[in-house]
Design an enzyme around this catalytic site. Sequence first.
Site, mmCIF file in Angstrom:
data_model
loop_
_atom_site.group_PDB
_atom_site.id
_atom_site.type_symbol
_atom_site.label_atom_id
_atom_site.label_comp_id
_atom_site.label_asym_id
_atom_site.label_seq_id
_atom_site.Cartn_x
_atom_site.Cartn_y
_atom_site.Cartn_z
ATOM 1 N N ASP A 163 0.823 -1.216 0.000
ATOM 2 C CA ASP A 163 0.000 0.000 0.000
ATOM 3 C C ASP A 163 0.857 1.265 0.000
ATOM 4 O OD1 ASP A 163 -2.281 -1.622 0.212
ATOM 5 O OD2 ASP A 163 -2.241 -1.558 2.389
ATOM 6 N N GLU B 244 -11.548 -1.812 -2.944
ATOM 7 C CA GLU B 244 -10.988 -1.024 -1.847
ATOM 8 C C GLU B 244 -9.867 -0.143 -2.362
ATOM 9 O OE1 GLU B 244 -9.562 -3.866 0.968
ATOM 10 O OE2 GLU B 244 -8.045 -4.688 -0.367
#
Length: 319
Positions: free
Chosen positions: A36, A198
């Site tokens: 991420d 997401e």
Amino acid sequence: MVKLSGLFGAVALLPALVSTYALPEACSGVCTNSHDPSILRRSDGTYFRFSTGGRLAIHTAPSLAGPWTYKGAALPGGSSINLPGNQDLWAPDIAQVGNQYYLYYSVSTFGSQSSAIGIARSASMDAGTWTDLGSTNVASSPGLPYNAIDGNLVNDNGNYFLTFGSFWNGIHRVRMTPTHQNGEAYQVAFDPGNTAIEGPTVFKNGAFYYLFFSKGSCCGYDQNRPAAGKEYKVMACRSSSAVGPFVDRNGKSCRSGGGTTVLESHNWVYGPGGQGVYQDPTNGPVLYYHYVDTRIGFADGQKKFGWNKINFSSGWPVV
């Protein structure tokens, strides 16, 4: 978003996939420890990369290509938010507002809807300079239509929005001050057939606002590999307004399963996602992400930092 497993077991490699996608650009130095990722270039030319794990690991480099060097944790004491997971922070998002840098992060545990998005502040982004400001008041609990993780700040001419969310009823957005929630959350993307979407990122190019998001199974590939095509991939919708509605290339609403594929598994790149988009002064717009290099291994801790230039000439992002 996910808690890193830290497993490094040997795994059989996947067959190479033939694709027209470009391979990741060069990366040297520490290119792992990049789950991420979120990047920003400081005015002195130093690039900062923040990532999930290690209480928000900080790496720096003189260019996107590296060499990347580990500098420490942004929040070595964890978060002041009183929720499980406050010592294992996820999905950082770095933004500059005026002369301050704000780092948004997620406090949660895997599979839980008891989550909150926190914020920290620094004048330089350097390790040792971050002050935890606690919760943005964007939070979730069982029964709400969203999960409060994976926040991304959008600055639309001084109007601030936080786009966030994962699974449940998809991706949502809320007005911000920019440090705290300043309105009700509303849905901007949802797939009723596959709620595994997401990690939103909003990027403006030309007349359009592009909503990038990850779809599919993100993690644990060394233990439980999903069916082909069900692994992480990067999708996008767009809108002429910062507040939506967002549609894909075929005009399908992003709230009804719409989404145009931007990047998916190809060659030795597997499960790219957890993406961000950045207007780089040298390379123009770039998509950056984490991915598994099938020549190395499939464990979450082995995921690498990847980036590619984006071509928007067709009106849609092409890697």
